[in-house]
Write an enzyme that holds these catalytic residues in place. Structure first.
Site, PDB file in Angstrom:
ATOM      1  N   GLY A  10      -2.631  15.495 -28.085  1.00 68.67           N
ATOM      2  CA  GLY A  10      -3.582  15.393 -29.191  1.00 68.67           C
ATOM      3  C   GLY A  10      -3.283  16.393 -30.286  1.00 68.67           C
ATOM      4  CB  ALA A  11      -0.141  17.977 -31.258  1.00 67.90           C
ATOM      5  N   GLY A  14      -7.171  18.413 -35.709  1.00 74.01           N
ATOM      6  CA  GLY A  14      -8.156  19.257 -35.047  1.00 74.01           C
ATOM      7  C   GLY A  14      -7.570  20.426 -34.288  1.00 74.01           C
ATOM      8  N   GLY A  16      -5.722  20.565 -31.556  1.00 75.32           N
ATOM      9  CA  GLY A  16      -4.325  20.448 -31.166  1.00 75.32           C
ATOM     10  C   GLY A  16      -3.376  20.858 -32.278  1.00 75.32           C
ATOM     11  CB  SER A 143     -16.905  20.128 -23.518  1.00 71.11           C
ATOM     12  OG  SER A 143     -18.101  20.226 -24.268  1.00 71.11           O
ATOM     13  CE1 TYR A 166     -15.824  15.486 -25.387  1.00 72.71           C
ATOM     14  CE2 TYR A 166     -17.936  16.547 -24.935  1.00 72.71           C
ATOM     15  CZ  TYR A 166     -16.619  16.613 -25.364  1.00 72.71           C
ATOM     16  OH  TYR A 166     -16.095  17.829 -25.757  1.00 72.71           O
TER      17      TYR A 166
END
Length: 270
Positions: A10-11, A14, A16, A143, A166
């Site tokens: 997920g780079a 955000g 990442g 989280s 989530y």
């Protein structure tokens, strides 16, 4: 110094992207994952421009498809001589339509698939490379939002809501972190997890309709610390709230719940 070779999922945006830009200034090799080729190439060029001496390679895969996860891991094992660190950062948030239940390619609830099954499958597939490169570190970005898993409704076929999905998927990630850390004790591979920052300014936070409270850089610092701090070299199987080693949801410490989760997980990823 940064680990010699670090994979960040997920780079492309955000947290990442922020981690990639931070690590790039420290040298070494960065392996950047994304699911959109255009965005992945763009962030790779941004990182190269910021740190010309850092080696950057890209890996494309949709983590909502376990076949693509396994295929990416196989490409990494074939192409990379070592892997010193893995940051499982890619995430499916609460969603812009939180009452619309979405499924992965294999038919699993999407948040459970992307936030738990995919990173666990990726770690398992890359374990030979991580162990061969030890000391190595795995950091799972979880989280503070955690909710107990109902094992008769794991995929939330009933009472679905995106944020609930989530929070349950992130607790699953934490539980798997603890299981992996125990399994890998003595191999030189540590596995830790953290809540990086509260309501960072990310696409996922905004899409769900929440108001960001802090910049992405607030989450970069505690995440990079778990990768690089020499004082944490032997720390494993811990959950951090930013910089504080603390306690996760009670279910994460329930041996029976962890056993049930891992039995299900192994059945789904194979």
């Amino acid at each position: 110094m940064s680990p010699h070779t670090t994979l960040i999922t997920g780079a492309t945006q955000g947290l990442g992207r922020g981690i990639a830009l931070d690590l790039a200034t420290r040298g070494g090799t960065l392996l950047l994952h994304g699911r959109d080729r255009t965005r992945l190439d763009a962030v790779a060029e941004e990182v190269r421009a910021a740190a010309p001496d850092t080696t950057v390679r890209t890996y494309l895969a949709d983590l909502a498809d376990l076949d693509q996860v396994h295929a990416m891991a196989a490409r990494i094992r074939a192409a990379e001589p070592r892997l010193d660190a893995l940051v499982n950062n890619a995430v499916a948030g609460g969603g812009a339509e939180p009452l619309r239940r979405e499924l992965s390619r294999q038919g699993h609830e999407l948040r459970f698939a992307v936030n738990h099954l995919a990173p666990y499958a990726l770690i398992r597939d890359l374990l030979p490379l991580l162990i061969a490169s030890a000391p190595a570190r795995v950091v799972n970005v979880a989280s503070i939002g955690q909710e107990a898993i109902e094992f008769d409704n794991v995929m939330l076929e009933h009472d679905y809501e995106g944020l609930r999905a989530y929070c349950r998927s992130k607790l699953a990630m934490i539980m798997a972190t603890f299981e992996l850390a125990a399994e890998l004790d003595g191999t030189g591979v540590t596995v830790n997890t953290l809540h990086p920052a509260h309501l960072m300014d990310t696409e996922g936070v905004r899409a769900y309709g929440l108001t960001p409270a802090v910049g992405v850089e607030e989450g970069v610092r505690p995440t990079v610390r778990l990768l690089l701090d020499p004082d944490l070299e032997s720390t494993t199987g811990r959950y951090f709230d930013r910089f504080t080693d603390t306690r996760a949801h009670d279910q994460a410490y329930d041996p029976r719940a962890r056993e049930r989760l891992m039995s299900l997980t192994h059945a789904l990823i194979d």
